[in-house]
Design a protein around this motif. Structure first.
Motif, mmCIF file in Angstrom:
data_model
loop_
_atom_site.group_PDB
_atom_site.id
_atom_site.type_symbol
_atom_site.label_atom_id
_atom_site.label_comp_id
_atom_site.label_asym_id
_atom_site.label_seq_id
_atom_site.Cartn_x
_atom_site.Cartn_y
_atom_site.Cartn_z
ATOM 1 N N ALA A 1 64.726 156.956 73.812
ATOM 2 C CA ALA A 1 64.987 157.894 74.789
ATOM 3 C C ALA A 1 65.294 159.205 74.356
ATOM 4 C CB ALA A 1 66.218 157.243 75.517
ATOM 5 N N ALA A 2 65.803 159.307 73.113
ATOM 6 C CA ALA A 2 66.366 160.667 72.493
ATOM 7 C C ALA A 2 65.133 161.422 71.905
ATOM 8 C CB ALA A 2 67.383 160.657 71.595
ATOM 9 N N GLY A 3 63.695 160.781 72.030
ATOM 10 C CA GLY A 3 62.569 161.375 71.351
ATOM 11 C C GLY A 3 62.486 161.299 70.007
ATOM 12 N N THR A 4 63.081 160.198 69.320
ATOM 13 C CA THR A 4 63.126 160.111 67.881
ATOM 14 C C THR A 4 62.574 158.690 67.476
ATOM 15 O OG1 THR A 4 65.568 159.502 67.764
ATOM 16 C CG2 THR A 4 64.900 161.946 67.310
ATOM 17 N N PRO A 5 61.505 158.136 68.049
ATOM 18 C CA PRO A 5 60.929 156.746 67.876
ATOM 19 C C PRO A 5 60.938 156.467 66.241
ATOM 20 C CG PRO A 5 59.346 158.267 68.613
ATOM 21 C CD PRO A 5 60.470 158.939 68.715
ATOM 22 N N GLU A 6 60.588 157.381 65.556
ATOM 23 C CA GLU A 6 60.605 157.162 64.087
ATOM 24 C C GLU A 6 61.666 156.436 63.556
ATOM 25 O OE1 GLU A 6 62.028 161.441 64.707
ATOM 26 O OE2 GLU A 6 60.354 160.220 65.540
ATOM 27 N N ARG A 7 63.134 157.039 64.233
ATOM 28 C CA ARG A 7 64.140 156.701 63.588
ATOM 29 C C ARG A 7 64.353 155.147 64.000
ATOM 30 N NH1 ARG A 7 68.789 160.699 64.637
ATOM 31 N NH2 ARG A 7 68.071 161.301 62.657
ATOM 32 N N LEU B 1 73.900 153.649 59.114
ATOM 33 C CA LEU B 1 74.091 152.324 59.011
ATOM 34 C C LEU B 1 75.664 152.044 59.253
ATOM 35 C CD1 LEU B 1 72.389 151.475 55.532
ATOM 36 C CD2 LEU B 1 71.805 151.086 58.176
ATOM 37 N N GLY B 2 76.505 153.074 59.381
ATOM 38 C CA GLY B 2 77.899 152.882 59.528
ATOM 39 C C GLY B 2 78.136 152.709 60.995
ATOM 40 N N GLU B 3 77.555 153.360 61.906
ATOM 41 C CA GLU B 3 77.421 153.230 63.375
ATOM 42 C C GLU B 3 76.873 151.704 63.518
ATOM 43 O OE1 GLU B 3 75.460 155.254 67.242
ATOM 44 O OE2 GLU B 3 75.042 155.946 65.348
ATOM 45 N N VAL B 4 76.015 151.350 63.072
ATOM 46 C CA VAL B 4 75.109 150.070 63.411
ATOM 47 C C VAL B 4 76.148 149.016 62.872
ATOM 48 C CG1 VAL B 4 73.276 148.552 62.531
ATOM 49 C CG2 VAL B 4 72.981 151.021 62.888
ATOM 50 N N ARG B 5 76.661 149.021 61.732
ATOM 51 C CA ARG B 5 77.527 148.172 61.388
ATOM 52 C C ARG B 5 78.802 148.147 62.347
ATOM 53 N NH1 ARG B 5 76.302 149.671 55.832
ATOM 54 N NH2 ARG B 5 77.821 151.326 55.959
ATOM 55 N N ALA B 6 79.239 149.004 63.025
ATOM 56 C CA ALA B 6 80.490 149.019 63.855
ATOM 57 C C ALA B 6 80.030 148.352 65.120
ATOM 58 C CB ALA B 6 80.845 150.492 64.084
ATOM 59 N N TYR B 7 78.779 148.366 65.572
ATOM 60 C CA TYR B 7 78.401 147.940 66.760
ATOM 61 C C TYR B 7 78.110 146.485 66.602
ATOM 62 C CZ TYR B 7 76.058 147.647 71.154
ATOM 63 O OH TYR B 7 75.639 147.057 72.527
ATOM 64 N N ILE B 8 77.896 146.182 65.254
ATOM 65 C CA ILE B 8 77.430 144.751 65.002
ATOM 66 C C ILE B 8 78.925 143.963 65.112
ATOM 67 C CG2 ILE B 8 77.063 142.971 63.327
ATOM 68 C CD1 ILE B 8 74.816 144.798 62.044
ATOM 69 N N GLY B 9 80.027 144.624 64.522
ATOM 70 C CA GLY B 9 81.239 144.203 64.626
ATOM 71 C C GLY B 9 81.814 143.768 66.072
ATOM 72 N N PHE B 10 81.419 145.003 66.857
ATOM 73 C CA PHE B 10 81.951 145.180 68.344
ATOM 74 C C PHE B 10 81.254 143.940 69.044
ATOM 75 C CE2 PHE B 10 81.513 147.683 72.315
ATOM 76 C CZ PHE B 10 82.629 147.336 72.994
ATOM 77 N N VAL C 1 67.169 151.007 69.140
ATOM 78 C CA VAL C 1 65.714 151.391 69.389
ATOM 79 C C VAL C 1 65.834 152.191 70.952
ATOM 80 C CG1 VAL C 1 63.510 150.339 70.077
ATOM 81 C CG2 VAL C 1 64.722 149.733 68.073
ATOM 82 N N GLY C 2 66.316 151.549 71.982
ATOM 83 C CA GLY C 2 66.377 152.189 73.169
ATOM 84 C C GLY C 2 66.948 153.551 73.276
ATOM 85 N N LEU D 1 65.037 152.075 61.552
ATOM 86 C CA LEU D 1 66.275 151.248 61.537
ATOM 87 C C LEU D 1 65.662 149.600 61.771
ATOM 88 C CD1 LEU D 1 69.274 150.623 62.495
ATOM 89 C CD2 LEU D 1 68.548 150.935 64.809
ATOM 90 N N ALA D 2 64.511 149.347 62.541
ATOM 91 C CA ALA D 2 64.168 148.092 62.557
ATOM 92 C C ALA D 2 63.775 147.404 61.234
ATOM 93 C CB ALA D 2 62.487 148.225 63.628
ATOM 94 N N ARG D 3 63.100 148.323 60.471
ATOM 95 C CA ARG D 3 62.730 147.990 59.026
ATOM 96 C C ARG D 3 64.107 147.455 58.505
ATOM 97 N NH1 ARG D 3 59.701 151.787 54.844
ATOM 98 N NH2 ARG D 3 61.829 152.834 54.810
#
Length: 463
Positions: A115-121, A252-261, A110-111, A125-127
């Motif tokens: 910061a990149a100007g895409t709060p809708e993303r 979601l692939g990036e999110v899953r990678a960070y979760i594992g990290f 979210v941060g 993601l939060a949903r």
């Protein structure tokens, strides 16, 4: 980074918020909903100090209320009943790694997206994360409630009902962590602080009321579960979860990678912070397990006090590392502060810990000064080791997190072999934490910096 995982009691101290979510250099910084609003850059030291002070004060108030409930329960319940109540929170905190992971992931992405100007993303993601948290929460509820009678036999509790009650609160517990992560990622410290106070007020007020009315452990567990429901509702409103979302699908692939990290460190914290009380509950007599729970309750205060240091250190580490600076001086300062906190707590435990517990909780706890000091020393070793591993994780180095997980597993193995008394349980953990700290220190001094899992920028991912 993440919060510690356990003072094991119905009034467990509030987990810390995820840190290390500073926007990238040159990014457009989102508006901050706290006293830092008037400051041009909310990631500046002044802005973080202003917002962090509000959050820190709220967490201090919440922790004070939670500890007050602990003391009341220790006074009103027998040691065996207090042990049962403590077990409920220990089981809840065993699942805390899920909530902290969800919070950290939400805060980080979210941060970045805002910061990149895409709060809708961010909203999309939060949903997605809330849906995943709901599914996981329902799974945890089934895991606790369906075999409740079997859990009662395993842990020698008076009733199976608290397992069902605790399970009912799990979906709310996991979902609210996403909302807290959204507020943290957007630097909205004031509403985030409100959620911690609400959680404490409901837990203390309702839990104490039901226990005084004679509902015992069941009443205390109802207060615990109800605090999750109330917090979930407040977080839902304050985090903007009710707003419609129409942004692009998150990567979601990036999110899953960070979760594992991040999950490796969290699982290590979970095992190290909760395994001894579970082993004590399974192998010691109910009275001995209750006394050990009181020792763990006070001893774990060292870990939570040390986390106030981590909350300050890690954003500074992230900012300095992003600018190419060396962060070792920040780590050294943090280690000195944590060591000082641990030394003061151990000295206080040794000199007045037992007599104070005897006055507050009753005569059965009056002779615990030596155990309290030993436990405080063990917890200090783990707090320093966790600080080193979390510092390295913020720099993209996951190996210390694996080392911490290995140390936690070693501690569990030693506990399973040495569980005849409270002294044996604490010395088993002390041995594992001392070895862990030595290994982490050597690894840090060698300067190993393995690469973090690759992630894409917010503008590249799913563009």
């Amino acid at each position: 980074m993440t919060a510690p995982q356990s003072v094991r009691s119905v009034g467990a101290p509030v987990p810390g918020v995820a840190t290390g979510t500073l926007p990238p250099a040159g990014a457009v910084v989102p508006t901050v909903d706290d006293p830092g609003d008037a400051i041009a850059d909310p990631t500046s030291g002044r802005a973080l100090l202003a917002g962090g002070s509000i959050l820190g004060l709220a967490m201090l108030v919440a922790n004070a209320g939670n500890y007050a409930l602990n003391l009341l329960l220790g006074r009103w319940l027998t040691p065996a009943q207090f042990s049962d109540a403590t077990l409920m929170v220990t089981l809840m905190l065993t699942l805390t790694s899920l909530t902290l992971c969800l919070q950290l992931v939400a805060a980080r992405f979210v941060g970045s997206y805002d910061a990149a100007g895409t709060p809708e993303r961010s909203d999309r993601l939060a949903r997605t994360l809330r849906r995943g948290a709901l599914v996981a929460g329902l799974g945890c509820a089934v895991l606790l409630a369906a075999p409740a009678v079997w859990w009662r036999e395993v842990f020698h509790t008076e009733s199976w009902v608290p397992f069902v009650i605790l399970g009912a609160g799990m979906p709310f517990y996991l979902v609210q962590s996403v909302g807290r992560g959204v507020m943290q990622g957007r630097l909205r410290f004031r509403p985030l602080a409100v959620t911690f106070v609400v959680e404490m007020v409901v837990r203390l007020g309702l839990g104490a009321l039901l226990v005084t009315l004679g509902f015992g452990v069941v009443g205390a567990t109802v207060g615990l579960a109800a605090s999750f429901v109330a917090t979930g509702l407040v977080v839902h409103v304050l985090s903007g979860a009710h707003r419609p979302t129409a942004g692009p699908r998150p990567p979601l692939g990036e999110v899953r990678a960070y979760i594992g990290f991040t999950s490796v460190l969290l699982v290590g914290q979970m095992i190290a912070n909760n395994s001894d009380v579970l082993v004590a509950k399974a192998y010691l007599t109910p009275t001995a397990a209750g006394i050990f729970a009181a020792v763990a309750l006070i001893g774990r205060a060292v870990f939570f006090l040390s986390w106030s240091v981590a909350t300050v250190v890690f954003p500074a580490v992230a900012a300095r590392h992003a600018g190419g600076g060396n962060t070792d001086s920040l780590l050294r300062g943090g280690i000195l502060a944590v060591t000082a906190i641990g030394a003061v707590c151990a000295a206080a435990a040794w000199t007045v810990g037992g007599p104070v517990l005897g006055v507050v909780l009753g005569p059965a706890y009056a002779g615990l000064s030596g155990l309290l000091a030993l436990y405080a020393g063990m917890t200090t070793l783990f707090a320093v080791g966790n600080l080193i591993a979390s510092h390295q994780l913020s720099l993209g180095n996951a190996r210390p997190s694996w080392l911490l997980l290995g140390g936690a597993v070693l501690g569990l193995v030693l506990l399973l072999f040495r569980h005849g008394s409270a002294v044996q349980l604490i010395t088993a953990q002390l041995t594992a934490m001392a070895l862990l700290l030595v290994v982490l220190t050597v690894d840090h001094l060698r300067g190993a910096r393995p690469s973090a899992p690759a992630t894409t920028s917010p503008t590249e991912a799913g563009a």
